[in-house]
Design a protein around this motif. Structure first.
Motif, PDB file in Angstrom:
ATOM      1  N   MET A   1       0.657  -1.279   0.044  1.00  0.00           N
ATOM      2  CA  MET A   1      -0.053  -0.354  -0.036  1.00  0.00           C
ATOM      3  C   MET A   1       0.893   1.225   0.032  1.00  0.00           C
TER       4      MET A   1
ATOM      5  N   GLN B   1      -6.973   1.106  10.397  1.00  0.00           N
ATOM      6  CA  GLN B   1      -7.808  -0.091   9.993  1.00  0.00           C
ATOM      7  C   GLN B   1      -8.833  -0.364  11.005  1.00  0.00           C
TER       8      GLN B   1
ATOM      9  N   GLY C   1      -5.808   7.891   5.562  1.00  0.00           N
ATOM     10  CA  GLY C   1      -7.343   7.615   6.121  1.00  0.00           C
ATOM     11  C   GLY C   1      -7.863   8.309   7.362  1.00  0.00           C
TER      12      GLY C   1
ATOM     13  N   ARG D   1      -7.609   0.648  -1.778  1.00  0.00           N
ATOM     14  CA  ARG D   1      -7.965   0.640  -0.316  1.00  0.00           C
ATOM     15  C   ARG D   1      -9.009  -0.183  -0.115  1.00  0.00           C
TER      16      ARG D   1
END
Length: 396
Positions: A114, A125, A179, A367
Motif C-alpha cells: 500500500m 484499519q 485515512g 484501499r
C-alpha cells in the motif's frame, strides 16, 4: 463496582455516538460499546488470526486469546485505579480489530503493498472496521461506538500529532497514516491530545500480555529455555527465584509460575507508578488527563528500562528465530502476491469484487483491496491463494 475516581471517564458524560440511540435501562454507554464489539464479525475473526507463532498448533496464542488476556489485565488495572472498567475493556477488545492475517508479517507486507497509496496502519484499519466496514446494523454502517471508545482505539498508544499539527511520536519518523480524514465520528477526535486513562490502561496491558505470553509460547515451542532467561532483565530475577523454590517440578509448571509472577509484578508496578503520576499531575477530570501533556499510565523507570531489555531479548531470540521466520517469510509472500493479483485483475469475491470493479482509480481500488485482505483470517487467505494461484503454501 465502587464509585469511580473524578479523573475516570463517565459514561453519562459521553460525547455520544454518530447515530443517536435511545438510552438503555440496563447498560451504560460503554457497556453497550463492549457488547457491540464482542458480537461483531471482526471480533470473531480474531480466533483465526496469528498472534506471533504461525502454524505451531492449538495451544499457542492467536489474536483472540491475546485480546481476551489484554482485556482481563485492562479491567484489573482500571479497577485498581478506580477507572471505568467497561471503557477499558471496550478499548482492549477492539485494539487489534485492524490486524491482518499472519500477524505482523501480514501487516508489513500489506503496508509495503500500500506504500504508493498511503500505506497501511492497523490502528487506522481498526477505526475503519468499527466505523465503516462492519455491516450488521439496519440503519448504519459500522458499530456506532461512543466518541470515548473511538478515541481510545485511535490514540491508546498516544497522540498522533503535536498541538501544532506536526506528527508526534512514531509518526514523526513514519509520517501520519492515510485515512485520518475519512473516520466518521460524533466529534473531533483531537489528534494532539492524550487518550483517557482507560485507553492508556489498555495500551500498557497489551505490552504486559505480549511480554509474558510470548515467553510462555516461546518456551512451549522450544525456542528458548528458562535458563536462557535467567540473566535477562525483568524476567531473570523471577526465573531464578522460581527455579530455586521449585527445582523439582515439571518445566511447564515452572514456566507458568514465571509467567504469572511476571504479570503480577508488572501490573502492581503500573498501579503504584500510575497512582503517583496521577497525584503529581493533579488531574481532577478526564479532560485534565487529555491535557496532561504526557502518558500517566506507565511502568516505573526501572521496570521500563528492564522491559526494553526483555523486548530486545525476545526480538533477537524469538521473533527472529529461523523457525519463526520461515513461515513469516512465506506469509509475507502470500499477502504480497494476493494483493498484486487483485490489483491487476480486480478478481475479488462477492460484494468486494463489485466494489473493486466500480473503483474510480487505482488508489480507491487499493484501499478496497486492503480492507478485504486485512479482514481475512489465516485459513481464508490460504484458500484465496489456492484459488488465485492453484497452489497451497506449506509452512515448513
Amino acid at each position: 463496582m465502587s464509585e469511580t475516581a473524578p479523573y475516570a471517564s463517565k459514561p453519562e458524560q459521553s460525547l455520544g455516538r454518530l447515530y443517536g440511540t435511545g438510552p438503555s435501562p440496563t447498560r451504560s454507554e460503554f457497556q453497550r460499546d463492549r457488547d457491540r464489539i464482542i458480537h461483531s464479525t471482526a471480533f470473531r475473526r480474531l480466533q483465526h488470526k496469528t498472534q506471533v507463532f504461525l502454524q505451531f498448533g492449538g495451544h499457542f496464542r492467536n489474536r483472540l486469546t491475546h485480546t481476551l488476556e489484554v482485556s482481563q489485565m485492562a479491567r484489573s488495572l482500571a479497577r485498581a485505579l478506580r477507572l471505568d472498567e467497561d471503557l477499558a475493556e471496550a478499548v482492549a477488545l477492539s485494539h487489534d480489530l485492524g490486524h491482518t492475517p499472519f500477524g505482523h508479517a501480514g501487516e508489513r507486507a500489506l503496508h509495503t503493498a500500500m506504500a504508493p497509496y498511503g500505506g497501511f496502519d492497523h490502528n487506522i484499519q481498526a477505526m475503519r472496521v468499527v466505523t465503516q466496514l462492519e455491516n450488521r446494523y439496519a440503519e448504519h454502517d459500522g458499530l456506532n461506538l461512543t466518541w470515548e471508545t473511538l478515541e481510545g482505539i485511535l490514540k491508546h498508544n498516544g497522540p498522533l500529532t503535536n498541538p501544532d499539527g506536526t506528527p508526534y511520536g512514531k509518526y514523526a519518523r513514519e509520517g501520519l497514516p492515510a485515512g485520518l480524514d475519512d473516520i466518521p465520528a460524533p466529534a473531533d477526535l483531537r489528534l494532539s491530545s492524550f487518550a483517557s486513562l482507560e485507553a492508556q490502561a489498555a495500551a500498557i496491558a497489551d505490552d504486559i500480555a505480549y511480554n509474558a505470553h510470548d515467553i510462555d509460547d516461546a518456551l512451549r515451542a522450544g525456542l528458548i529455555t528458562l535458563d536462557d532467561l535467567a540473566d535477562i532483565p525483568l524476567a531473570g530475577p523471577i526465573v531464578r527465584e522460581v527455579l530455586e523454590r521449585y527445582p523439582d517440578v515439571a518445566p511447564k509448571r515452572q514456566a507458568h509460575e514465571v509467567q504469572r509472577r511476571l504479570i503480577t509484578r508488572t501490573i502492581e508496578d503500573v498501579i503504584a507508578t500510575t497512582s503517583g503520576n496521577i497525584a503529581a499531575a493533579g488531574v481532577r477530570s478526564a479532560e485534565d488527563v487529555r491535557n496532561a501533556g504526557r502518558t500517566l499510565v506507565t511502568f516505573s523507570p526501572a521496570t521500563s528500562n528492564a522491559e526494553r531489555g526483555l523486548k530486545s531479548f525476545l526480538f533477537e531470540r524469538v521473533y527472529r528465530h529461523e523457525t519463526v521466520m520461515v513461515p513469516v517469510r512465506q506469509s509475507e509472500s502470500i499477502v504480497t502476491e494476493i494483493f498484486a493479483r487483485y490489483l491487476a485483475s480486480r478478481d475479488l469475491p462477492g460484494r468486494w469484487g463489485m466494489a473493486a470493479r466500480g473503483a474510480s482509480d487505482d488508489s480507491a481500488l487499493a484501499r478496497i483491496i486492503a480492507d478485504f485482505v486485512a479482514g481475512m483470517t489465516d485459513p481464508y487467505a490460504l484458500d484465496e491463494y489456492q484459488r488465485l494461484f492453484d497452489a497451497r503454501p506449506d509452512f515448513r
